[in-house]
Design an enzyme around this catalytic site. Structure first.
Site, short mmCIF file in Angstrom:
data_model
loop_
_atom_site.label_atom_id
_atom_site.label_comp_id
_atom_site.label_asym_id
_atom_site.label_seq_id
_atom_site.Cartn_x
_atom_site.Cartn_y
_atom_site.Cartn_z
N ASN A 115 -20.28 10.52 37.35
CA ASN A 115 -19.04 10.30 38.10
C ASN A 115 -18.03 11.38 37.70
OD1 ASN A 115 -16.64 9.42 39.20
ND2 ASN A 115 -16.89 7.29 38.56
N HIS A 130 -18.78 8.64 47.36
CA HIS A 130 -18.40 8.99 45.99
C HIS A 130 -19.57 8.69 45.07
CE1 HIS A 130 -16.49 9.17 42.17
NE2 HIS A 130 -16.36 7.87 42.02
N CYS A 186 -10.67 8.43 41.98
CA CYS A 186 -11.89 8.89 42.65
C CYS A 186 -11.71 9.07 44.15
CB CYS A 186 -13.03 7.92 42.37
SG CYS A 186 -13.39 7.72 40.61
#
Length: 328
Positions: free
Chosen positions: A285, A256, A112
């Protein structure tokens, strides 16, 4: 050095998987998912659609936004944990699909945190004696390919998408760099709490690995949450200290988009709730595509103005973390 973000683009698959859909697949509910993650829906790649397909579509949009063609590129860098193949690189496949002949290309993997790692890498190469003038940076993920759709603790979290950026050195010494300050880090001691156990050289594919579902993502929730908040907060503070920029001068904070509770916890510690950009409810996500989607949405909607300062932060498997102060 005159290195700026010339153009941006994103690609999100058409198919939407809502929380109501997931209620019919696993033992969960919309209320449970929203209260714990803030996610209401996520997009899934079509059957046969690959990471390189999505990356190429985002790349084409970024090139159009930048007003250049693929044959003008000097480098292609793709951040992904869901490559089409172990090799060749996804970047090589993107190169072929967008028509950038003989352009150097490679993949980078920091989960990520990948897009911010890639921005750091691209900037370093552009500022080096290699002197690349135009670099295409992509964060692209088909996370649905790693999800165990019977595991309610993880299948509700992830979606598929890609985002791309054209970086250009315009050769004008009066042009301020997009890169103001950055911080990247990792702690391999915690590598096992967020991983895909099988498929690499440590655990090659076998009947056992398939039967035990070792090719799917495994995550230790509570520990991951705590470390994400701590790492992202500290990385943001380090970048602000390096740059000498006050949080009051930040136009947008772009974390994020993994979990609304993580985002809220970081924003509270930094006292920046009023500057945070959120879209986790619509995409879930999307790993290394996450921050890129946010930046492109802000850009395409006109909410990012030239010279605006954006504080971005991420956390992912590795464990990795990154923060970056970007001048638009």
């Amino acid at each position: 050095m005159g290195i700026r973000i010339k153009g941006s683009g994103r690609y999100v698959p058409e198919k939407i998987l809502t929380n109501d859909d997931l209620e019919r697949m696993v033992d969960t509910s919309d209320e449970w998912i929203v209260s714990r993650t803030g996610i209401r829906e996520r997009h899934l790649a079509a059957e046969g659609e690959t990471t390189s397909d999505m990356a190429a579509k985002a790349a084409q949009k970024a090139l159009e936004n930048a007003g250049i063609t693929a044959d003008a590129l000097d480098l292609i860098l793709v951040s992904t944990v869901t490559p089409d193949h172990i090799f060749p690189s996804t970047a090589a496949l993107v190169q072929r699909k967008i028509g950038a002949p003989k352009c150097p290309c490679f993949d980078q993997e920091a989960a990520c945190s990948g897009l911010l790692y890639a921005f750091n890498t691209a900037y370093g190469l552009m500022a080096s004696p290699l002197g690349y003038k135009r670099v295409l940076v992509i964060g692209a993920e088909k996370m649905s390919s790693l999800v165990d759709w019977t595991d309610r603790s993880t299948c509700v979290l992830f979606g598929d998408a890609a985002a791309a950026f054209v970086l250009e050195n315009d050769g004008n010494p009066e042009t301020k760099d997009f890169y103001v300050a950055g911080e990247i880090g990792a702690d391999g001691e915690w590598a096992d709490i967020l991983c895909v156990p099988a498929g690499g050289s440590a655990c090659p594919a076998s009947h056992r690995s398939v039967d035990e579902k070792l090719h799917f993502l495994k995550m230790g929730g509570p520990k991951t949450f705590h470390m994400a908040v701590l790492a992202m907060t500290n990385a943001c503070r380090a970048v602000l200290a390096k740059s000498g920029v006050s949080k009051d001068d930040i136009a947008w904070a772009v974390p994020h988009q993994a979990n609304r509770r993580i985002i809220d916890a970081v924003a509270e510690r930094l006292d920046m709730h009023d500057k945070v950009y959120l879209n986790v409810d619509r995409y879930g996500n999307t790993s290394s595509a996450s921050i890129g989607i946010c930046l492109d949405e802000l850009n395409q909607s006109g909410r990012l103005k030239q010279g605006d300062l954006v504080l971005a932060a991420s956390f992912g498997a590795g464990l990795t973390w990154a923060s970056m102060l970007i001048r638009w």
